[in-house]
Design a protein around this motif. Sequence first.
Motif, PDB file in Angstrom:
ATOM      1  N   VAL A 145       0.853  -1.192   0.000  1.00 38.47           N
ATOM      2  CA  VAL A 145       0.000   0.000   0.000  1.00 38.47           C
ATOM      3  C   VAL A 145       0.889   1.242   0.000  1.00 38.47           C
ATOM      4  CG1 VAL A 145      -1.757   1.270   1.298  1.00 38.47           C
ATOM      5  CG2 VAL A 145      -1.794  -1.221   1.274  1.00 38.47           C
ATOM      6  N   GLU A 146       0.569   2.176  -0.881  1.00 40.14           N
ATOM      7  CA  GLU A 146       1.312   3.428  -0.927  1.00 40.14           C
ATOM      8  C   GLU A 146       1.026   4.229   0.341  1.00 40.14           C
ATOM      9  OE1 GLU A 146       3.512   4.294  -3.326  1.00 40.14           O
ATOM     10  OE2 GLU A 146       3.124   2.326  -4.172  1.00 40.14           O
ATOM     11  N   PRO A 147       1.992   4.992   0.850  1.00 38.71           N
ATOM     12  CA  PRO A 147       1.783   5.743   2.093  1.00 38.71           C
ATOM     13  C   PRO A 147       0.548   6.641   2.085  1.00 38.71           C
ATOM     14  CG  PRO A 147       4.080   5.818   1.450  1.00 38.71           C
ATOM     15  CD  PRO A 147       3.336   5.141   0.334  1.00 38.71           C
ATOM     16  N   SER A 148       0.213   7.273   0.958  1.00 36.37           N
ATOM     17  CA  SER A 148      -0.949   8.165   0.912  1.00 36.37           C
ATOM     18  C   SER A 148      -2.272   7.408   0.903  1.00 36.37           C
ATOM     19  CB  SER A 148      -0.863   9.047  -0.343  1.00 36.37           C
ATOM     20  OG  SER A 148      -0.894   8.231  -1.499  1.00 36.37           O
ATOM     21  N   VAL A 149      -2.242   6.079   0.718  1.00 40.00           N
ATOM     22  CA  VAL A 149      -3.459   5.284   0.614  1.00 40.00           C
ATOM     23  C   VAL A 149      -3.775   4.588   1.934  1.00 40.00           C
ATOM     24  CG1 VAL A 149      -4.556   3.394  -0.668  1.00 40.00           C
ATOM     25  CG2 VAL A 149      -2.981   4.910  -1.831  1.00 40.00           C
ATOM     26  N   ARG A 150      -2.839   4.547   2.838  1.00 39.47           N
ATOM     27  CA  ARG A 150      -3.016   3.824   4.103  1.00 39.47           C
ATOM     28  C   ARG A 150      -4.154   4.423   4.916  1.00 39.47           C
ATOM     29  NH1 ARG A 150       3.222   3.717   5.135  1.00 39.47           N
ATOM     30  NH2 ARG A 150       3.726   2.028   3.737  1.00 39.47           N
ATOM     31  N   HIS A 151      -4.898   3.527   5.538  1.00 47.53           N
ATOM     32  CA  HIS A 151      -6.007   3.938   6.393  1.00 47.53           C
ATOM     33  C   HIS A 151      -5.625   3.694   7.836  1.00 47.53           C
ATOM     34  CE1 HIS A 151      -8.654   4.365   2.970  1.00 47.53           C
ATOM     35  NE2 HIS A 151      -8.144   3.257   2.515  1.00 47.53           N
ATOM     36  N   GLY A 152      -6.181   4.503   8.755  1.00 48.48           N
ATOM     37  CA  GLY A 152      -5.994   4.245  10.184  1.00 48.48           C
ATOM     38  C   GLY A 152      -4.784   4.842  10.655  1.00 48.48           C
TER      39      GLY A 152
END
Length: 152
Positions: A145-152
């Motif tokens: 997962v790309e850093p800008s897409v991470r949730h939480g």
Amino acid sequence: MGVTCVSQMPVAEGKSVQQTVELLTRKLEMLGAEKQGTFCVDCETYHTAASTLGSQGQTGKLMYVMHNSEHPLSCFALFENGPCLIADTNFDVLMVKLKGFFQNAKASKIETRGTRYQYCDFLVKVGTVTMGPSARGISVEVGRVEPSVRHG
């Protein structure tokens, strides 16, 4: 996503495709993976029309036209031993107009549907591969997962 790996998973001995998918998803959830929705990828195969082949015995080329729910406004066409084309979803309309050059291979639509999970820094997609009404296999896609897409 950066690097992604898509693998075919074997069906567990004595289990159906659906039972094996349920087993895999339960294991992911037990590890703490969070559901992130669903996905669908479909692929139709086209072959060059007989009228476009020069000499008899010459084999036609294949083209695979794919749609991916992760890219709803795009359509992907992959030519056998050739380039990949990314177009908008109206590409399907163009393929109908090109039926003199490319013909849809009958009963060739294959589809993968399943659930997306996020586990730590990874996006894991577990899907059932179907051709027509019958389940043919299991696909597992794992990507970072790309850093800008991470949730939480």
